[in-house]
Design an enzyme around this catalytic site. Structure first.
Site, PDB file in Angstrom:
ATOM      1  N   HIS A 160      35.766  55.901  28.239  1.00 12.72           N
ATOM      2  CA  HIS A 160      37.009  56.133  28.998  1.00 12.72           C
ATOM      3  C   HIS A 160      36.869  55.635  30.439  1.00 12.72           C
ATOM      4  CE1 HIS A 160      38.123  58.918  25.690  1.00 12.72           C
ATOM      5  NE2 HIS A 160      36.841  59.211  25.745  1.00 12.72           N
ATOM      6  N   SER A 281      39.237  33.285  49.420  1.00  8.97           N
ATOM      7  CA  SER A 281      40.676  33.503  49.549  1.00  8.97           C
ATOM      8  C   SER A 281      41.190  32.610  50.663  1.00  8.97           C
ATOM      9  CB  SER A 281      40.944  34.968  49.888  1.00  8.97           C
ATOM     10  OG  SER A 281      42.214  35.104  50.502  1.00  8.97           O
ATOM     11  N   LYS A 287      36.784  37.527  51.506  1.00 14.09           N
ATOM     12  CA  LYS A 287      36.861  37.658  50.055  1.00 14.09           C
ATOM     13  C   LYS A 287      35.912  36.730  49.309  1.00 14.09           C
ATOM     14  CE  LYS A 287      39.460  39.482  47.557  1.00 14.09           C
ATOM     15  NZ  LYS A 287      40.875  39.244  47.273  1.00 14.09           N
TER      16      LYS A 287
END
Ligand code: ARG
Length: 463
Positions: A160, A281, A287
């Site tokens: 999960h 980016s 990034k």
């Protein structure tokens, strides 16, 4: 060749094709990639015609020499491809006649483009399956190497997407080796059914000449000739099987890529993707995006789409051949190109991953990840598992309230919930003892994983 259209089939026609119709029906743009297999099949057919007495030795030799000349032209980039000739089959045949003379017109005796295309596709797919299998094997080998290099590194296992129990990173990586092993087996199985000779089925009813199809099958390395001419020209289930196996590969690799994308986040911090396999980016200077992994994850979409496209094209088609079936090629080729592109980049990306063992180990032991081990401990002391589960639940609740991990609770705190707990409890709740306990076959204990790695390597070498 004949009639106003100039087509191989032009004799029956009074008028030429509308240019729009010609452009719409032509398949040369995509089926030209089958040229080499078309030539191989045509040469085998010429020899079969020779054996059946339909060509003299001189005629057969002239046709074979002409086909060689065509091959040389295509290889040399000198072949005059003509879209108005519709497809690769007629392009090759027309050029053969130009180069070898009228004798080239004998090659299509007893043959139809319907059995010819089925042959070309089957020959081509056999080769493709070989390449894809080799690519999957590469990925398996890298995964095994990485597992071996991090043989003792623990990480949290998830269900999960919640931390569940400690596992070994190697165990996680080897899970993908298993998946890819089944993918390879699926492809090998599909190859067996692909590897059957359709040639001799002609248009649909079978060739009207005494062709020895078994000899032809042997010559082209097929396991046997197809048993029913109608089936041979009308089914493309070998394409569907390949696309289905490819979709499943895509599904598996999308999960591997998905794991890496998640692990590369600041939140997880389990892995660093090498600069060479990431991008920046255009606006955010800090990034580093895991583009290669994301695109591998995303490409599963087209692999599924291509499978559904061909299933839909084939659905409800009356026997036997229908032009609808020409639409199988672009999805097939797209899945092949997609898989090959993935398999070119993935091994190198995996090889250059940096796993952050410290981060993983820290996460593996946190958040009550060994709570099941406490329950198992109580079971070993004689408590039924359901009661042990309850006791541990209460212990965890206490830990959360007290702001302490399980291993930080004192013996006295443990004993508040069960008198069965003794001074050996802390040793049972470490990541190491949690891992070591799972020594069952297929489990995550270091000993079990070591054996699994050896077995995986043996299976890879054998397949
Ligand atoms: N291009 C066709 C296909 O992909 C093969 C040619 C058969 N065409 C025909 N008119 N009988 O299925």
């Amino acid at each position: 060749m004949t009639g106003p259209s100039g087509k191989t089939w032009g004799g029956r026609f009074e008028a030429g094709a509308a240019p729009e119709a010609e452009a719409f029906t032509a398949s040369l743009r995509f089926d030209r990639r089958l040229w080499s297999h078309d030539l191989t099949g045509s040469a085998a057919w010429a020899r079969a015609l020779g054996r059946a007495g339909l060509l003299t030795a001189a005629e057969q030799d002239a046709i074979l020499a002409g086909l060689d000349a065509v091959r040389a032209e295509i290889e040399g980039g000198r072949f005059p491809f003509r879209q108005e000739l519709e497809d690769i089959h007629t392009n090759v045949e027309r050029r053969l006649i130009e180069l070898a003379g009228p004798v080239g017109g004998k090659l299509h005796t007893g043959r139809s483009r319907n059995d010819q295309i089925a042959l070309d596709e089957r020959l081509y797919l056999r080769d493709v399956i070989g390449h894809v299998d080799a690519g999957l094997r590469d990925v398996q080998e890298v995964l095994c190497d990485r597992a071996e290099a991090h043989a003792a590194a623990p990480m949290p296992g998830y269900t999960h997407l919640q931390r569940a129990q400690p596992i070994l990173l190697a165990h996680h990586l080897l899970a993908y080796v298993e998946m890819l092993g089944r993918d390879r087996a699926r492809l090998a199985d599909a190859r067996r059914r692909t590897n059957v000779l359709p040639l001799g089925a002609a248009a649909l009813a079978g060739a009207a000449f005494p062709i020895d199809r078994s000899a032809l099958a042997r010559e082209l390395d097929f396991s046997a000739p197809t048993a029913n001419s109608l089936d041979a020209v009308s089914d493309r289930d070998y394409v569907v099987e390949f696309l289905s196996a490819a979709a499943i590969v895509g599904m598996h690799l999308s999960r591997l890529a998905g794991d890496l994308t998640l692990w590369a986040t600041a939140e997880f911090g389990f892995v660093e993707i090498a600069d060479a396999f990431a991008t920046g980016s255009s606006i955010m200077p800090q990034k580093k995006n895991p583009d290669v992994a994301e695109l591998i994850r995303g490409k599963s979409g087209r692999l599924y789409g291509n499978l559904v496209a061909v299933l839909t094209i084939m659905k409800g088609l009356p026997l036997t051949y229908n032009s609808d079936m020409q639409e199988d090629k672009e999805p097939l080729f797209d899945s092949i190109d997609t898989l090959e592109a993935i398999l070119r980049v993935l091994p190198a990306m995996l090889r250059t991953l940096t796993f952050r063992e410290g981060r993983m180990r820290e996460a593996a032991g946190a958040h009550y990840s060994t709570a099941t081990d406490l329950a198992d401990y109580l079971v070993r002391k004689g408590l039924p598992f359901r009661e042990a589960h309850e006791v541990v639940g209460k212990t965890v609740r206490h830990g959360i309230a007290a702001g302490k991990e399980l291993g930080e609770l004192s013996l006295e705190e443990f004993q508040r919930f069960s008198s069965l707990v003794g001074p050996d409890v802390h040793a049972a709740l470490t990541v190491e003892s949690s891992l070591a306990a799972r020594a069952v076959l297929g489990g995550t204990a270091p000993e079990a994983v070591k054996r699994a790695l050896a077995a995986a390597r043996a299976a890879i070498a054998q397949a």
